[in-house]
Design a protein around this motif. Structure first.
Motif, PDB file in Angstrom:
ATOM      1  N   THR A 282       0.848  -1.191   0.000  1.00 17.37           N
ATOM      2  CA  THR A 282       0.000   0.000   0.000  1.00 17.37           C
ATOM      3  C   THR A 282       0.883   1.241   0.000  1.00 17.37           C
ATOM      4  OG1 THR A 282      -0.144   0.275   2.408  1.00 17.37           O
ATOM      5  CG2 THR A 282      -1.750  -1.213   1.377  1.00 17.37           C
ATOM      6  N   GLU A 284       0.450   3.836   1.955  1.00 15.35           N
ATOM      7  CA  GLU A 284       0.725   4.222   3.343  1.00 15.35           C
ATOM      8  C   GLU A 284       1.872   3.420   3.941  1.00 15.35           C
ATOM      9  OE1 GLU A 284      -1.321   3.709   7.649  1.00 15.35           O
ATOM     10  OE2 GLU A 284      -2.595   4.767   6.190  1.00 15.35           O
ATOM     11  N   LYS A 285       1.883   2.106   3.721  1.00 15.36           N
ATOM     12  CA  LYS A 285       2.956   1.278   4.272  1.00 15.36           C
ATOM     13  C   LYS A 285       4.307   1.666   3.663  1.00 15.36           C
ATOM     14  CE  LYS A 285       0.159  -2.826   5.352  1.00 15.36           C
ATOM     15  NZ  LYS A 285      -0.099  -4.245   4.997  1.00 15.36           N
ATOM     16  N   PHE A 287       5.071   4.627   2.506  1.00 17.24           N
ATOM     17  CA  PHE A 287       5.406   5.939   3.063  1.00 17.24           C
ATOM     18  C   PHE A 287       5.992   5.788   4.465  1.00 17.24           C
ATOM     19  CE2 PHE A 287       3.583  10.379   4.244  1.00 17.24           C
ATOM     20  CZ  PHE A 287       4.810  10.963   3.975  1.00 17.24           C
ATOM     21  N   ARG A 288       5.360   4.987   5.303  1.00 13.04           N
ATOM     22  CA  ARG A 288       5.867   4.760   6.657  1.00 13.04           C
ATOM     23  C   ARG A 288       7.303   4.215   6.628  1.00 13.04           C
ATOM     24  NH1 ARG A 288       1.646   2.576  11.098  1.00 13.04           N
ATOM     25  NH2 ARG A 288      -0.307   3.529  10.410  1.00 13.04           N
ATOM     26  N   PHE A 319      -0.654   8.938  11.153  1.00 16.52           N
ATOM     27  CA  PHE A 319      -1.441   8.148  10.212  1.00 16.52           C
ATOM     28  C   PHE A 319      -2.780   7.740  10.810  1.00 16.52           C
ATOM     29  CE2 PHE A 319       2.849   7.664   8.533  1.00 16.52           C
ATOM     30  CZ  PHE A 319       2.634   7.850   7.175  1.00 16.52           C
ATOM     31  N   HIS A 322      -4.716  10.872   9.998  1.00 13.97           N
ATOM     32  CA  HIS A 322      -4.467  11.417   8.656  1.00 13.97           C
ATOM     33  C   HIS A 322      -4.020  12.877   8.746  1.00 13.97           C
ATOM     34  CE1 HIS A 322      -6.748   7.826   7.605  1.00 13.97           C
ATOM     35  NE2 HIS A 322      -7.730   8.278   8.357  1.00 13.97           N
ATOM     36  N   LEU A 390      -1.839   8.972  -2.126  1.00 12.63           N
ATOM     37  CA  LEU A 390      -2.124   8.669  -0.730  1.00 12.63           C
ATOM     38  C   LEU A 390      -3.582   8.930  -0.394  1.00 12.63           C
ATOM     39  CD1 LEU A 390      -1.122   7.895   2.133  1.00 12.63           C
ATOM     40  CD2 LEU A 390      -0.600  10.325   2.489  1.00 12.63           C
ATOM     41  N   GLU A 393      -5.959   6.372  -2.066  1.00 11.49           N
ATOM     42  CA  GLU A 393      -5.927   5.062  -1.429  1.00 11.49           C
ATOM     43  C   GLU A 393      -6.788   5.039  -0.166  1.00 11.49           C
ATOM     44  OE1 GLU A 393      -2.243   2.413  -0.781  1.00 11.49           O
ATOM     45  OE2 GLU A 393      -2.441   3.551   1.087  1.00 11.49           O
ATOM     46  N   GLU A 394      -6.825   6.136   0.564  1.00  8.62           N
ATOM     47  CA  GLU A 394      -7.483   6.139   1.869  1.00  8.62           C
ATOM     48  C   GLU A 394      -8.948   6.546   1.801  1.00  8.62           C
ATOM     49  OE1 GLU A 394      -5.159   8.231   4.731  1.00  8.62           O
ATOM     50  OE2 GLU A 394      -3.525   6.776   4.626  1.00  8.62           O
TER      51      GLU A 394
END
Length: 395
Positions: A282, A284-285, A287-288, A319, A322, A390, A393-394
């Motif tokens: 993903t 987000e993952k 990015f983290r 996160f 957000h 991002l 996706e969310e």
């Protein structure tokens, strides 16, 4: 940089290098042309020349074989440049994955030299600014399409930009790809042709091109196998005429010790762990992961990441909620990327899409909130990602 670019190309195209070109396929006739480009042409005829900008550059290039194996190249970079009309200076950071070989580069350009750090090996490379842009292997300047190349241009607009979606004639798409976008030398294969393409260009209200997104799908015959070719590049421009490149005197002193690129000790080049940077499943993952590995953030609690620039300033990415927060002393400016809203304490609430603001907002606070959204955008760029992806996706 010249040597390194050549090395990457060799690594990328090695899977095709031994094949024998075969006969060109017969092109499918194009759809009837429809070209209404008066407004489109005017952007190139009246294009302003920026004095500075920050560019996010991303490129994916894949050869997919019938057994699902791949030759692949991925690059993401950020180029910050100023004094473009006089004596350009620039900062560039690149992350590349060529068939599993990971390369990290960061350099400063001034005085017609790039002072570069390549996987912890330092050197300088004489070049001009045009050559620096070319080293990214993605066209940095928007292409002005003409009537002979285009089936249709679709124009859409909002308060921030005008967008053109360009649909190319099939035979012209192949020619354009080979001459303008391709860096894998596929013109040597007469069997190669583009089957589908889409180009998107965006211009802001001042006439600057702020984005070019190019995607091509093609086919190639290699030793009796049908190989799928997929190319996708995106260039985003931000901080036009507002970018400042800082090179300290200490950095310049350090650069004096760099050797010429011809004297690089290849034995000293370190291998980076590709798994520390490869994309997760993903946005987000990913990015983290890259916040920690690329940008040296620390996870202060579950889902909350922080980096401090000094005793007074920090970025916090939450996160769970957000939210991206910029702190400066006791001031906290917050951007919520899921709602596209911002806030400053309890006095100001701001909607980025409609520009609506509460009574407690003043011009300087709104300007700072706009900057804070840009700060998050830049952190994503440095991680090879985009704010739009991002958010999509969310939602």
């Amino acid at each position: 940089m010249k040597k390194i670019s050549s090395l990457l190309l060799c690594l990328f195209i090695c899977g095709c290098a031994t094949s024998v070109p075969v006969t060109q396929e017969t092109a499918v006739p194009s759809a009837p042309a429809s070209f209404e480009s008066g407004n489109y042409d005017s952007y190139f005829q009246n294009k302003p020349m920026p004095n500075s900008y920050t560019a996010s550059v991303r490129s994916d290039y894949e050869m997919i074989y019938p057994d699902a194996s791949k030759e692949m190249y991925h690059m993401d970079a950020v180029l910050e440049a100023q004094d473009l009309q006089t004596s350009p200076i620039a900062h560039v950071a690149e992350n590349l994955d060529s068939n599993g070989m990971f390369i990290k580069m960061e350099g400063y350009f001034y005085g017609d030299r790039l002072y570069n750090n390549y996987n912890n090996v330092t050197y300088y490379d004489p070049m001009n600014f045009a050559q620096l842009k070319e080293s990214l292997l993605v066209p940095m300047d928007p292409y002005h399409f003409n009537q002979e190349e285009v089936n249709q241009i679709i124009e859409t607009a909002n308060a921030d930009y005008v967008q053109y979606e360009i649909q190319l004639r099939k035979e012209e798409a192949t020619k354009l790809f080979l001459t303008h976008y391709d860096f894998a030398d596929l013109e040597q294969y007469s069997s190669f042709s583009i089957t589908d393409s889409k180009i998107i260009q965006q211009f802001n209200t001042k006439g600057h091109c702020i984005k070019e997104d190019a995607e091509f799908h093609g086919t190639l015959a290699v030793q009796g196998m049908d190989v799928e070719v997929v190319y996708h590049s995106v260039v985003d421009y931000v901080d036009i005429d507002a970018t400042v490149v800082e090179i300290s005197e200490n950095q310049k002193q350090e650069h004096l010790s760099y050797v010429s690129y011809e004297q690089i000790d290849t034995n000293a080049i370190s291998d980076y762990d590709i798994h520390s940077d490869e994309a997760e499943d993903t946005i987000e993952k990913t990015f983290r992961k890259r916040l920690v590995n690329r940008l040296k953030y620390e996870e202060t609690s579950e889902g909350v990441y922080k980096t401090s620039y000094n005793d007074n300033e920090s970025y916090i990415i939450d996160f769970n909620n957000h939210q991206f927060t910029y702190t400066n002393y006791s001031n906290r400016y917050v951007y919520n990327w899921l709602g596209d809203t911002g806030s400053f304490g309890t006095t100001c609430n701001y909607d980025y899409e409609t520009k609506a603001q509460s009574e407690g907002c003043v011009a300087s606070t709104v300007e700072m909130l706009e900057n804070v959204k840009m700060y998050l955008r830049m952190e994503l760029y440095y991680c090879g990602l985009s704010l739009e992806d991002l958010i999509a996706e969310e939602k």
